[in-house]
Scaffold this motif. Structure first.
Motif, PDB file in Angstrom:
ATOM      1  N   SER A  24       0.820  -1.218   0.000  1.00  0.00           N
ATOM      2  CA  SER A  24       0.000   0.000   0.000  1.00  0.00           C
ATOM      3  C   SER A  24       0.850   1.262   0.000  1.00  0.00           C
ATOM      4  N   ILE A  25       2.106   1.168   0.425  1.00  0.00           N
ATOM      5  CA  ILE A  25       2.917   2.385   0.507  1.00  0.00           C
ATOM      6  C   ILE A  25       3.064   3.041  -0.872  1.00  0.00           C
ATOM      7  N   MET A  26       3.031   2.230  -1.932  1.00  0.00           N
ATOM      8  CA  MET A  26       3.193   2.790  -3.280  1.00  0.00           C
ATOM      9  C   MET A  26       2.052   3.768  -3.593  1.00  0.00           C
ATOM     10  N   LYS A  27       0.864   3.430  -3.125  1.00  0.00           N
ATOM     11  CA  LYS A  27      -0.302   4.295  -3.324  1.00  0.00           C
ATOM     12  C   LYS A  27      -0.272   5.472  -2.335  1.00  0.00           C
ATOM     13  N   LEU A  28       0.176   5.184  -1.122  1.00  0.00           N
ATOM     14  CA  LEU A  28       0.034   6.158  -0.036  1.00  0.00           C
ATOM     15  C   LEU A  28       1.129   7.221  -0.014  1.00  0.00           C
ATOM     16  N   PHE A 247       1.512 -10.219  11.677  1.00  0.00           N
ATOM     17  CA  PHE A 247       2.372  -9.071  11.404  1.00  0.00           C
ATOM     18  C   PHE A 247       2.066  -8.410  10.062  1.00  0.00           C
ATOM     19  N   ASN A 248       1.415  -9.124   9.163  1.00  0.00           N
ATOM     20  CA  ASN A 248       1.160  -8.535   7.840  1.00  0.00           C
ATOM     21  C   ASN A 248      -0.287  -8.065   7.707  1.00  0.00           C
ATOM     22  N   GLU A 271      -5.626  -8.983  15.430  1.00  0.00           N
ATOM     23  CA  GLU A 271      -5.036  -7.769  14.845  1.00  0.00           C
ATOM     24  C   GLU A 271      -4.241  -8.138  13.603  1.00  0.00           C
ATOM     25  N   ASP A 272      -4.232  -7.268  12.624  1.00  0.00           N
ATOM     26  CA  ASP A 272      -3.308  -7.475  11.502  1.00  0.00           C
ATOM     27  C   ASP A 272      -2.145  -6.470  11.619  1.00  0.00           C
ATOM     28  N   GLY A 273      -1.380  -6.318  10.567  1.00  0.00           N
ATOM     29  CA  GLY A 273      -0.158  -5.513  10.641  1.00  0.00           C
ATOM     30  C   GLY A 273      -0.309  -4.081  10.180  1.00  0.00           C
ATOM     31  N   TRP A 274      -1.537  -3.589  10.115  1.00  0.00           N
ATOM     32  CA  TRP A 274      -1.749  -2.249   9.548  1.00  0.00           C
ATOM     33  C   TRP A 274      -1.107  -1.137  10.402  1.00  0.00           C
ATOM     34  N   ILE A 275      -1.374  -1.152  11.709  1.00  0.00           N
ATOM     35  CA  ILE A 275      -0.817  -0.087  12.564  1.00  0.00           C
ATOM     36  C   ILE A 275       0.714  -0.211  12.627  1.00  0.00           C
ATOM     37  N   TYR A 276       1.192  -1.452  12.616  1.00  0.00           N
ATOM     38  CA  TYR A 276       2.643  -1.696  12.583  1.00  0.00           C
ATOM     39  C   TYR A 276       3.235  -1.088  11.299  1.00  0.00           C
ATOM     40  N   PHE A 277       2.536  -1.302  10.210  1.00  0.00           N
ATOM     41  CA  PHE A 277       2.949  -0.746   8.912  1.00  0.00           C
ATOM     42  C   PHE A 277       3.057   0.788   8.993  1.00  0.00           C
ATOM     43  N   LEU A 278       2.034   1.431   9.559  1.00  0.00           N
ATOM     44  CA  LEU A 278       2.044   2.903   9.626  1.00  0.00           C
ATOM     45  C   LEU A 278       3.194   3.396  10.505  1.00  0.00           C
TER      46      LEU A 278
END
Ligand SMILES: NC(=O)c1ccc[n+]([C@@H]2O[C@H](COP(=O)([O-])OP(=O)(O)OC[C@H]3O[C@@H](n4cnc5c(N)ncnc54)[C@H](OP(=O)(O)O)[C@@H]3O)[C@@H](O)[C@H]2O)c1
Length: 311
Positions: A24-28, A247-248, A271-278
């Motif tokens: 998602s970072i490519m979009k964000l 984690f993902n 929980e998934d890894g979304w907040i970790y990603f941010l």
């Protein structure tokens, strides 16, 4: 031999991973740069898992020597890139030195710098959902996997005043298991810890079945994203009232779905890894572009990201 990116013509941050275009970072990233007032672009560099050390060195040397290449976030290759190329850095932060991994590459005053940000970011992510004082409930922490992010989250847990009843780690092969055990015993010798070689999913099921209620179970193997599937079988049984953290946030996320299937029966918090990603990305971006993030900026990024990704 890896094909390196073209010389950068504007400030560029790289994402060194396995399947970077799917992130998602490519979009964000463009939205985030707008919020932060930074004029920069992002490019992905894909390498196979456990790539050739010479390829890691080529990527690091390219970033080091290309003026508009500002730095990179590293995922999956954190340990391998450290092992192959740490001598190319003029500065390594204490976490990178201690854990032998790096997730952040940046430049400052002509020096190439490597940071292990995960001990900070995995802790920020864990604290965003695990209630304060959780370990008073007598649960265990079980980390599946012994790679860079397993080391990070485990060391974060071990540095807190209150410990889980047991910290349990499993890994598919012995080398990293031995390594993580040594590190963890150095960090908190008095903690109750167990380490299991788990070449098959049934081995992880067996360890899972020993956990007490109120445990924390973390999938840090990359299975479900880097490779399809789960480190557990579909016959696994989660402990009652556990927090289950994948984690993902992308991939088949089989482990997360296995937990969701038992969510009601076992009263699981999944929980998934979304907040970790941010947290992971914002900490590295702050290093690469020398920014001090405000809480308002982080909140704006979180809101925009949720909107763009439909979460
Ligand atoms: N959401 C986020 O922002 C975020 C942040 C950090 C990490 N992550 C994700 O977390 C995952 C792990 O990252 P990492 O950097 O720690 O990766 P890594 O260094 O590749 O470590 C994965 C570890 O899991 C082990 N493993 C693989 N299959 C297993 C199994 N069936 N049972 C037990 N252990 C198994 C591997 O064993 P071997 O020693 O045999 O190879 C390896 O030690 C990746 O998918 C990454 O994308 C997400």
């Amino acid at each position: 031999m890896i094909v390196l990116p073209e010389k950068a013509t504007k400030p560029t941050m790289y994402f060194i991973g396995v399947t970077t275009t799917k992130s998602s970072i490519m979009k964000l990233f463009p939205y985030w740069m707008e919020i932060l007032g930074v004029d920069a672009v992002i490019k992905g560099i894909d390498l196979p898992i456990h790539a050739d050390p010479e390829d890691y060195r080529a990527v690091v040397s390219f970033i080091k020597n290309d003026p508009l290449s500002m730095g990179a976030l590293v995922t999956t290759h954190k340990i391998d890139i450290f092992n192959a190329a740490s001598d190319l850095f003029e500065y390594l932060d204490p976490y990178a030195e201690m854990f032998g991994e790096m997730s952040s590459i940046s430049k400052k005053d002509g020096r190439l710098e490597g940071f292990a940000k995960d001990p900070i970011t995995s802790g920020l992510a864990l604290d965003s959902f695990l209630p304060a004082g959780w370990w008073d409930n007598g649960g265990d922490a079980f980390i599946l996997g012994a790679g860079g992010s397993a080391i990070s989250v485990g060391s974060y847990i071990l540095k807190q005043a209150k410990l889980p009843r047991r910290l349990v780690v499993s890994n598919r092969s012995q080398g990293r298991l031995t390594n993580i055990e040594k590190m963890f015993r150095d960090i908190r010798p008095e903690a109750n810890m167990e380490f299991y070689l788990a070449p098959e999913a049934v081995d992880n099921d067996r360890v899972l079945s020993t956990l007490h209620p109120n445990s924390l179970v973390i999938n840090a193997t990359g299975l479900g994203k880097d490779r399809p599937g789960s480190p557990l079988t579909d016959n696994c049984v989660f402990p009652f009232n556990a927090y289950v953290w994948e984690f993902n946030y992308r991939g088949d996320l089989r482990f997360m779905y296995q937990a969701l299937e038992q969510k009601n029966e076992k009263n699981l918090h999944v929980e998934d890894g979304w907040i970790y990603f941010l947290h992971g990305w914002t900490q590295v971006i702050a290093e690469v572009f020398h920014l001090n993030f405000t809480k308002d900026q982080f909140d704006a990024i979180e809101r925009k990201s949720a909107e763009v990704c439909g979460r």
